[in-house]
Scaffold this active site. Sequence first.
Site, PDB file in Angstrom:
ATOM      1  N   ASP A 335       0.848  -1.177   0.000  1.00 22.34           N
ATOM      2  CA  ASP A 335       0.000   0.000   0.000  1.00 22.34           C
ATOM      3  C   ASP A 335       0.899   1.248   0.000  1.00 22.34           C
ATOM      4  O   ASP A 335       1.877   1.309   0.747  1.00 22.34           O
ATOM      5  CB  ASP A 335      -0.884  -0.034   1.259  1.00 22.34           C
ATOM      6  CG  ASP A 335      -1.950   1.025   1.242  1.00 22.34           C
ATOM      7  OD1 ASP A 335      -2.747   1.039   0.296  1.00 22.34           O
ATOM      8  OD2 ASP A 335      -1.976   1.857   2.181  1.00 22.34           O
ATOM      9  N   GLU A 364       1.463   0.130  -4.910  1.00 22.77           N
ATOM     10  CA  GLU A 364       0.967   1.394  -5.423  1.00 22.77           C
ATOM     11  C   GLU A 364       2.165   2.326  -5.569  1.00 22.77           C
ATOM     12  O   GLU A 364       2.763   2.714  -4.560  1.00 22.77           O
ATOM     13  CB  GLU A 364      -0.026   2.012  -4.451  1.00 22.77           C
ATOM     14  CG  GLU A 364      -1.340   1.272  -4.333  1.00 22.77           C
ATOM     15  CD  GLU A 364      -2.298   1.999  -3.389  1.00 22.77           C
ATOM     16  OE1 GLU A 364      -3.450   2.229  -3.784  1.00 22.77           O
ATOM     17  OE2 GLU A 364      -1.897   2.343  -2.263  1.00 22.77           O
TER      18      GLU A 364
END
Length: 649
Positions: A335, A364
């Site tokens: 993340d 990400e």
Amino acid sequence: MKRNTSVPGFDSKEFANKFHYAGQDLGARPSRTATSFRVWAPTARSVELLLFRTGHRPETPRVVPMAPGAKGTWTATVKGDLRNRYYRYRLVHPGQAAPVEAVDPYAVATGANGERAMILDLRTTDPAGWARDVKPPFGDPVDAVVYELHVRDFTIHPSAGSRFPGTYLGVAERGTKGPGGVRTGVDHLRELGITHVHLLPVADYGGVDETKSGRSYNWGYNPENYNVPEGSYATDPCDGRVRVREFKRMVQGLHRAGLRVVLDVVYNHTYRGGDSHFHRLVPGYYHRQNAAGGFSNGSGCGNEVASDRSMVRKMMLDSLVYWATEYHVDGFRFDLMGLHDLETMRRIRRAMDRIDPSILLYGEGWTGGDSPLPADRRAMKTNVARLPRVAAFNDTIRDAIKGPVSEHHQGGFVQGAPGFEERLKTGIAASVRHPQIAYPAGDLWNGPWAKQPHHCVSYDSCHDNHALWDKLALTTKGLKNADRLAMNRLAAAIVLTSQGIAFLHAGEEMARSKKGHENTYNLPDSVNAMDWRRKEKYAGLVAYYRGLIALRKAHPAFRLKTATDIRRGLAFLNMPAPGMVGYILQSPAGGNLFAVVFNATARRRTVKLPAAGWRVLVDGRKAGVKTLRRLPGDSCAVVPSSALVLAKT
Ligand code: CA
């Protein structure tokens, strides 16, 4: 006992030299006769161990003083059999009037809601056959077809037919059926043909009271205890052993079903800032500070974790190695990976390679706000070329396919919106440099940022933002379901024929809807649950996804391993109209020659091909590895809102 020491700045070499603890014995190590504890808290004046009989009930703990040990650690050894008891640490910090309590960052299990760590003999949590658990075979990262799933969403709806709705056990439950007799749960995933199940955060998170099952919902991006499975997915959140054992049974069951397991890991921030266990243990060390000395907020969640500090880096590495070895996990999705420094990500790749080089790593490639970490050290999408075998999500193809996530009513290529063709091409080529693409000048984000196809995750939607079906509904007011289904099939065909790692949002193959909501992180099951009635209703769409996955898996041309192969094997074709993209594809290693054409316009189009003699494998309605029909001559007709995949005989 007390420690009195002057402390150099947390980012200084002096601090790391003086206080970096390299040992592998942090946490609690129990035996039948004694348990040893070691915790790193170099700035504390004193540390005590608090021992409890239960995981969360009010009780007066036994207090054991801890002694200063090497490199800022504190240790205690307690005689007797403490297994299955619980503990916390109590610390006094210089200049703080009241002591603070914290849970061990190396806790492997906790009682309900993660407030007390459990002293656990991990071998007692292994399910039968765990030592013989085998990962399903897997080769190159680009062979992956990832399916992004939330544990609770998967089986909580009555239509899932699960005996263990919303739990770890439900994820791997076999033989479940839904309305119309359709296979649900993991049997559905086997039928679909995906290779990896990617689970939204399953490490202990805040925001859901584990003792009040089902009263609240969360995606799980609220990390509290990084090495502890979340309790709300266990059949008993109070006994710390249960979540550990059931998590292992889930992994074992998925492996038996031929599926690998990826965990979504959220090391970039903590749920609480000043009240986090990290901050209570070593105030200020685990988080980055802004210019004013407060919590920097590069995550958009109130704080950001300082991956570049040596003991934070060690915590991340130890945690990932732990999940990969103790739980046999096969991959990690980071993340807000852009908040992690490149050096930490390189070391993570090396640590995983020592366990299993086929462990999948992606994340990400952006942040949620500005960060004091210099831009050239961030693991951003545009820096990912400097990270061998770590991938970033390709938001360029995501937005090109169905419109930008930030502009809710703006469509993309599949809705026939103009101007997305070149961006779509960059994604088809896995964002490696390709001589036929006109890259926008000076725009790194939509440029050839990947060095190799394994750097690029191709997708059209995920848990964030609107589900694909909802986005199609928002952007095509007045159209019929049949038109939207055609667009959905076209989107799927683009993702599953593109180079790079293929990624699907759970349920998009059955037109999953979150009732138009965009950010559903804390919305109830009525919005988030996967409704398996849709599998029957949208059986044609499900079959189309299944066929595309089979096509991708059958032919290496759709999974080229190197950028050179993509440049040699993929040649874009001239199209008769805007709103169309087509290419010829062949693996330089041999195999079939393919032609792929996408027509997002509202008219039937005829495309001239470089040769004659083609078989249709995919058209607007059907997809698979079998020949649907043969084409006469050297041109093909492509109906509106459709894909055509041809193989040369
Ligand atoms: Ca929790």
